[in-house]
Design an enzyme around this catalytic site. Structure first.
Site, PDB file in Angstrom:
ATOM      1  CB  THR A   1      -5.592   5.974  -2.285  1.00 51.24           C
ATOM      2  OG1 THR A   1      -4.398   6.626  -1.816  1.00 51.24           O
ATOM      3  CG2 THR A   1      -6.736   6.955  -2.213  1.00 51.24           C
ATOM      4  CB  CYS A   2      -1.571   2.991  -0.010  1.00 52.40           C
ATOM      5  SG  CYS A   2      -2.057   3.163   1.704  1.00 52.40           S
ATOM      6  CG  PHE A   3      -3.761  -0.738   2.358  1.00 58.66           C
ATOM      7  CD1 PHE A   3      -3.062  -1.912   2.138  1.00 58.66           C
ATOM      8  CD2 PHE A   3      -3.226   0.212   3.214  1.00 58.66           C
ATOM      9  CE1 PHE A   3      -1.860  -2.150   2.775  1.00 58.66           C
ATOM     10  CE2 PHE A   3      -2.021  -0.011   3.845  1.00 58.66           C
ATOM     11  CZ  PHE A   3      -1.322  -1.186   3.630  1.00 58.66           C
TER      12      PHE A   3
ATOM     13  N   GLY B   1       0.792  -1.215   0.000  1.00 60.31           N
ATOM     14  CA  GLY B   1       0.000   0.000   0.000  1.00 60.31           C
ATOM     15  C   GLY B   1       0.827   1.268   0.000  1.00 60.31           C
TER      16      GLY B   1
END
Length: 1121
Positions: free
Chosen positions: A1088-1090, A788
């Site tokens: 947003t990374c995940f 992420g």
């Protein structure tokens, strides 16, 4: 006699044996001595005889010389005859050196006139002796000896300029006098009673026998080589004058050149006597024999026709390649070597140009083209660009040769030979050659009413299909019967067949010229290309070829399994040249030319042409190669057809003119389409994987070949699956090793990214890269990186580099598409390294399936795919410049604008001039060079201004993503791979692939409300929502099944002071009895990374909608979990 002592007996035997052996050796030595003595005696006798003979010859010559200088010199024809007899007797055993000063004397005697005898004072010539019964046999023999010696004397290879000046004028005059049968005229006899019957006929026969026994019996190699030496010397002197005297030839050298040219003219005249006096009734030699003799001698002398007198050139067309005797009928042509055939061709073309240019006609042009092709069939096999056992001799022009002569001739001579052949691709000759094609109008026939597209589609054979042999034979018989009926019904068919052969011969000639002179190939093709109207007419002509027309003759040839067989098909070279020149035409045209002016084709014809090329090349790709893994020869041979096909495909991408699914030939059976499926399968139509994909994954080479050469024929979805397969296999086989960890400050993403990633190897880039963020306070952020944070790092980096303030990328004015900025150097010396890093980052994102929220200019995407960009792509970069260049291209009298091959631009406040070519600022743009200016300017703007930046960006991208993988996509498709589908996402697809955490599940009341809200959003709001939760406003290609990590919704408490929902709170949210429903509660947040949405459990729909809309519009709540 012997004692009983055995030892004495043995000694006696040994002595006896030794004595016998000694006697035998002495006998052998005596025999040898006798033989040596006899041999010495014979040698001495031979030497004494030779010396006596030599002395006798010297005494004879002294007597002969003394008599010529005394008062007893020959004064009558009888005396001349006697002196000729003595001369022939004495010279029989003399060297050329001994007779070189005496031969001119005897030649003058033979040509002189004298009284017949002392009783008859009437002056007569030597010809009188040939009709006198007493002298005729010996006189003919003496004459042949003298003429042969004159030939030997005049054809000596000279070694210096002095020798070239003394070329034996007397001997040449003698040869001219006695080898011309017209000089053999009846005169008054010496003694009437010895005059032969019918003297005129006798003289004629004698003259022919003299020609036969002298020049026709002389070595053709000697005649040819002696002339070549002189031609090479003339070229040497002329080239020296150009180099050292600015083309001014010195008086001495001019005299040498004039002498040599006179010698060449005389030799040509002598040899032409054999042609002029040959006939079918001549028993000594036929006209064909004479033609062969001339062809093997003077016409194999390079540049002969440029050096002899014009009067001699005027005699050559009476027999030459386009005269009464056709070169195709002469079997001796096959015996000529490559250099000789080349010189013969060049001289023949030169003769044709000088004699026929004023009165050009179609038949003479056709004859010359046929002769040229015949000679090319002889020439080409003798040369190779690689040294091999058969091609072992170096050639000054063609690299390696198997010829036995002519390879040592200076390259200057070959350069001039090529100048002779340049007439074949001159504008004058081409205009006359292409005249029948340009005036051709096809006749409408009922048998050719089927549309081209229908014919093309029906000609393709399905892949992986076993044909019924009986059915195939029946189809072939029906086809032959149909062709037979067509020939009977169509009286014009014979004329078309003859015309098609002529067209094939024309383009065979130009293909042969391009093969022989590769440096001139571009020039030849350019001349053909820019013949007005030729490309359009050639398409019409090709559509009439064959009984059925509609290009089916080519499709039938392409459908044969053996790739080498297509080269044997008639008329195939016409198609090759058509593809070459059409490709050049489309390089020089813009959309205005193509779609408004319909130059060279209308949109309808473009569709027909693209359909044909698509089916034709697709059939070639399916042919068998020499090995299972090798490409068919025809694929390489018709590279120009593929190039033209891809040009039309790119044109359709830029300016659509073809119907939907026009290009696709391989389809997935699961898709409902009326396009021909070339991978038939017995599987049901609900199969998720196409037959094509199945064969590809099984290692079949044919699908891979299609992907490499014609990816546009395969559906995008199938290619995308294969692309992901390649990445999956690469990830499984690459030895990435341990993961790499980099530390990145959020305020310095670009700088820290360059520092931490610049030293990573290409293999390491394909491994795991972990990112540890440091916040503004310098404290490392907490979090577990399972991919992420790296995605977050990519998102932050992309957002940073594409900001205008970063000055690394510029954007197109109207569409806001990114490309490397030419002014990026202002940020420092490391700007190129930044571009390489960004290329790697975007490549890594594609490798990991991370979508990038950035749109690139199509010309940059084209460069990533290894394609060239030209004038039309400039429209996207700067429409004003494109419009101005288009105006220049189409405007006449362009000189009035005062343009030069240079452009000014402002850099750091200073105006800098860039020259588009050498001395460009001094070269004015004119009507003749304006096209060059337009494309140089377009090339500068598109390819040169930001060359280093673009190269670094592409190299970085390709270090992670192999260029062969992405070449299966077009530029718009590559953009979709990088940033996802440019459409609204499917809410139901996203819901099917959503994971839930902390109490949420698909039928949870809050989740049901949320999906109702999302489903009711506008298009713009859906994109904003998707960017809020994933970092990219576009859905992944193939649907959310490919979103990694999967989209996840986690339940959080609406209360700002409470981080998560536990126990009773989760139950209350399910039964909608959550007490906190005020507007001051927590907003939804995302990581947003995940791809994680943290959704508060608001049970009231209006409040939940308000919170969701406010969250993604305000762009709040980006957190690291």
């Amino acid at each position: 006699m012997f004692s009983f002592n055995g030892q004495e007996k043995n000694d006696f035997i040994e002595r006896t044996r030794a004595e016998r052996k000694k006697r035998e050796q002495e006998k052998v030595e005596n025999e040898k001595e006798k033989r040596r003595t006899a041999a010495a005696v014979r040698i001495q006798q031979w030497w004494r005889n030779r010396q006596r003979q030599k002395q006798a010859i010297e005494e004879c010559w002294q007597w002969w010389d003394a008599n010529l200088s005394s008062n007893d010199h020959p004064t009558t024809m009888n005396d001349i005859f006697s002196f000729l007899g003595f001369y022939c007797l004495f010279s029989r055993n003399s060297t050329l050196e001994q007779i070189k000063n005496r031969l001119p004397i005897i030649c003058r005697l033979a040509m002189s006139k004298a009284p017949g005898d002392r009783d008859n004072l009437t002056l007569v010539s030597f010809h009188t002796l040939l009709i006198d019964a007493r002298y005729m046999a010996r006189a003919q023999r003496y004459l042949c000896i003298i003429l042969h010696q004159s030939l030997v004397r005049t054809t000596q290879n000279r070694t210096n300029d002095d020798n070239f000046n003394t070329t034996g004028t007397t001997e040449l005059n003698t040869l001219l006098h006695f080898l011309n049968p017209n000089t053999f005229k009846v005169q008054a006899p010496i003694d009437p009673k010895y005059k032969v019957d019918n003297p005129a006929n006798v003289l004629k026969q004698v003259s022919l026998r003299v020609i036969k026994e002298t020049i026709l019996s002389y070595s053709t190699t000697t005649l040819r080589d002696s002339a070549i030496v002189r031609v090479a010397h003339v070229v040497k002197l002329e080239e020296q004058s150009k180099k050292h005297s600015r083309g001014v030839i010195s008086t001495e050298n001019a005299k040498i050149i004039q002498t040599i040219k006179l010698w060449l003219t005389t030799l040509t005249r002598l040899i032409l006597f054999t042609v002029e006096h040959s006939s079918d009734t001549n028993k000594l030699w036929s006209k064909t024999d004479a033609v062969v003799f001339v062809g093997n001698t003077v016409l194999q002398v390079p540049l002969l026709t440029t050096m002899v007198h014009s009067m001699m050139v005027s005699h050559l067309p009476t027999w030459s390649l386009y005269g009464n005797i056709k070169i195709n009928d002469l079997h001796w042509i096959e015996t000529i070597e490559g250099n000789g055939a080349l010189f013969l061709l060049a001289n023949s073309v030169d003769v044709w140009q000088k004699q026929q240019q004023a009165n050009l006609n179609h038949h003479s042009v056709t004859d010359l083209i046929q002769a040229t092709n015949t000679l090319f069939s002889v020439i080409l096999p003798f040369y190779s660009d690689r040294q091999m056992s058969f091609y072992s001799t170096y050639h000054p022009v063609f690299k390696w040769s198997s010829c036995t002569w002519g390879n040592s001739i200076h390259s200057n001579v070959y350069d001039r030979v090529m100048k002779q052949l340049e007439f074949l691709w001159s504008r004058t000759f081409m205009d006359k050659t292409f005249e029948p094609i340009l005036s051709f109008e096809p006749k409408t026939e009922s048998s050719k009413t089927n549309s081209t597209k229908k014919g093309i589609r029906s000609s393709g054979s399905p892949l992986f299909t076993t044909f019924n042999s009986k059915k195939k034979q029946q189809q072939q018989q029906e086809q032959k019967q149909e062709q037979k009926l067509h020939l009977e019904r169509n009286p014009l068919c014979g004329q078309l067949a003859e015309f098609s052969v002529d067209v094939e011969n024309i383009f065979s000639m130009y293909i042969n010229l391009g093969t022989l002179f590769p440096d001139q190939k571009k020039s030849i093709l350019a001349r053909i290309t820019f013949t007005p109207g030729l490309v359009r007419q050639l398409w019409k002509v090709m559509n009439t070829f064959g009984p059925r027309g509609q290009m089916l003759i080519y499709l039938d040839a392409a459908n044969k399994k053996n790739g080498s067989e297509i080269e044997k098909e008639p008329l195939i070279k016409v198609l090759k040249v058509f593809c070459e020149v059409s490709s050049l035409v489309f390089l020089t045209l813009d959309d205005t030319d193509i779609f408004q002016k319909e130059n060279p084709f209308s949109s309808k014809v473009l569709i027909e042409l693209s359909s044909f090329l698509n089916a034709f090349y697709f059939a070639l790709v399916q042919q068998q190669g020499s090995t299972p893994t090798s490409l068919p020869d025809s694929v390489h041979s018709f590279h120009s057809a593929r190039r033209l096909l891809l040009q039309l495909y790119d044109l359709d991408l830029r300016h659509p003119f073809c119907p939907q699914k026009h290009w696709q030939l391989v389809t997935d059976p699961s898709t409902k389409s009326n396009v021909l499926s070339l991978f038939n399968s017995s599987a049901s139509s609900s199969s998720k994987t196409s037959e094509f994909l199945t064969h590809f994954r099984q290692g079949d080479m044919l699908p891979l070949r299609i992907l490499q050469l014609m990816p546009h024929t395969v559906s995008f979805d199938t290619r995308l699956k294969i692309f992901r397969d390649w990445i999956h296999m690469d990830r499984a086989t690459s030895n990435a090793g341990r993961s790499r960890v980099i530390t990145v400050r959020r305020n310095f993403v670009l700088e820290d990214g360059l520092r931490g990633l610049s030293n990573l190897s290409p293999t390491a880039w394909k491994g795991t890269i972990r990112v540890s963020f440091v916040n503004e306070l310098g404290i490392e952020e907490a979090g577990i990186d399972q991919g992420g944070p790296f995605k977050d790092f990519i998102s932050l980096l992309v957002a940073e580099v594409f900001k205008p303030s970063c000055e690394l990328f510029a954007a197109t004015p109207k569409t806001n598409l990114f490309y490397p900025a030419a002014s990026s150097h202002i940020i420092g010396a490391s700007h190129v390294a930044y571009f390489e890093l960004i290329g790697k980052i975007i490549g890594k994102a594609v490798y990991e399936g991370i979508l990038i929220d950035a749109q690139f200019a199509s010309f940059l995407l084209s460069k990533l795919l290894g394609r060239n960009v030209f004038l039309e792509e400039l429209r996207e970069l700067d429409e004003d410049i494109w419009r101005n260049l288009t105006f220049v291209k189409h405007q006449d009298n362009i000189e009035d604008l005062g343009l030069t091959f240079a452009t000014d631009e402002q850099i750091n406040g200073k105006v800098v001039t860039h020259e588009l070519k050498f001395l460009g600022s001094q070269t004015a743009v004119t009507d003749s060079n304006k096209v060059e200016y337009v494309y140089l300017m377009a090339d500068y703007k598109l390819n040169q201004q930001a060359k280093e930046q673009t190269k670094a960006f592409i190299n970085g991208f390709r270090s992670v993503i192999f260029d062969g993988w992405i070449k299966v996509f077009s530029p718009p498709e590559l953009q979709r791979v990088i940033s996802g589908e440019d459409t609204d996402f499917d809410v139901h697809d996203l819901r099917r692939h959503t994971d839930y955490q902390n109490g949420y599940f698909d039928q949870h009341p809050v989740i049901k409300l949320m999906w109702q809200i999302v489903d009711g959003l506008t298009s713009q709001e859906k994109r904003a929502f998707l960017k809020f939760v994933t970092g990219c406003p576009k859905p992944p290609l193939g649907g959310f099944d490919y979103l990694q990590p999967p989209f996840t919704i986690r339940m959080v408490s609406p209360d700002k002071d409470q981080q998560s929902m536990e126990g009773l709170g989760i139950v209350k949210s399910f039964f909608k009895i959550n007490g906190l429903q005020n507007k001051g509660g927590r907003l939804p947040t995302s990581s947003t990374c995940f791809n994680l949405l943290k959704l508060p459990a608001y049970t009231k729909k209006s409040l939940l909608r308000e919170k969701i809309l406010y969250a993604f519009h305000a762009n709040t709540g980006f957190e690291l979990s």
